[in-house]
Scaffold this active site. Structure first.
Site, short mmCIF file in Angstrom:
data_model
loop_
_atom_site.label_atom_id
_atom_site.label_comp_id
_atom_site.label_asym_id
_atom_site.label_seq_id
_atom_site.Cartn_x
_atom_site.Cartn_y
_atom_site.Cartn_z
N SER A 18 0.87 -1.18 0.00
CA SER A 18 0.00 0.00 0.00
C SER A 18 0.90 1.23 0.00
CB SER A 18 -0.95 -0.03 1.21
OG SER A 18 -1.88 1.02 1.13
N HIS A 45 -2.72 -1.07 -3.25
CA HIS A 45 -3.91 -0.25 -3.04
C HIS A 45 -3.84 0.98 -3.94
CE1 HIS A 45 -4.38 -2.01 1.28
NE2 HIS A 45 -4.82 -2.83 0.36
N ASP A 142 -4.38 -4.68 6.05
CA ASP A 142 -4.73 -5.58 4.97
C ASP A 142 -3.53 -6.46 4.65
OD1 ASP A 142 -6.17 -6.75 2.90
OD2 ASP A 142 -5.63 -5.20 1.45
#
EC number: 3.1.1.61
Length: 201
Positions: A18, A45, A142
């Site tokens: 991310s 992401h 995540d």
């Protein structure tokens, strides 16, 4: 999985990242040699909207083929697949059929679509002990549950050393899950990937 020569033999590599992850990937993907056999599936992401710029960015820097897949594409060796913006990317492998990509617009997981957890969990089911999962820099958790799924299935997980990550939350969460076998710098990961995984004879 390690063969008689002490060489890691992974069927696939999955990577989650991310915030700060593009910079981390730039340390890893360009060092992979053309003979690198396992497919590499990557979730970063990114905002939903126009097509991602990541495949084009890395295509100019990498020896491996770089793809943004379509639904039901067969997963090919020596290819890097970037999850398209706005879609979960999963691995499907049923009934002895070669693994393929599945794209989904199911609701976000951990506020993200694509989700690292979704990729990791589906790949763990498909590849079991032949899967390597890598958790890179990111600002949320995540990937932690997905990394645990990989470990529970017999696969191996690495996390970027949080002290070297622009955003350490993601690797820290995976480590806290007890899912990570090795905590490595990007240089250490790159060395292991480029030297310890070879194309099957």
């Amino acid at each position: 999985m390690i063969d008689a020569f002490g060489t890691h033999q992974f069927g696939a590599v999955v990577i989650g990242a991310s915030a700060g992850g593009v910079e981390a990937l730039n340390h890893l993907l360009p060092v992979l040699p053309k003979a690198f056999a396992p497919p590499v599936l990557v979730v970063v992401h990114v905002r939903q909207g126009p097509p991602s710029l990541l495949p084009g960015l890395f295509a100019t820097r990498c020896a491996l083929a770089i793809e943004e897949p379509f639904d039901k594409d067969e997963i090919m060796p020596g290819t890097v697949y970037f999850a398209p913006a706005g879609y979960h990317m999963l691995v499907e492998a049923e009934g002895g059929v070669a693994p393929s990509i599945a794209l989904s617009v199911d609701p976000p997981v951990r506020f993200s679509r694509p989700s690292v957890d979704v990729l990791f969990e589906s790949a763990a089911h498909a590849y079991g002990e032949r899967l390597l999962g890598i958790v890179l820099s990111g600002a949320n958790d995540d990937g932690a549950r997905g990394a645990r799924a990989i470990r529970d299935a017999g696969g191996e997980c690495w996390a970027q050393n949080p002290s070297t990550a622009s955003s350490p939350a993601m690797p820290l969460a995976a480590i806290a899950q007890g899912a990570v076998h090795d905590v490595l710098t990007l240089d250490e990961m790159a060395m292991r990937l480029s030297q310890c995984i070879r194309r099957q004879p």
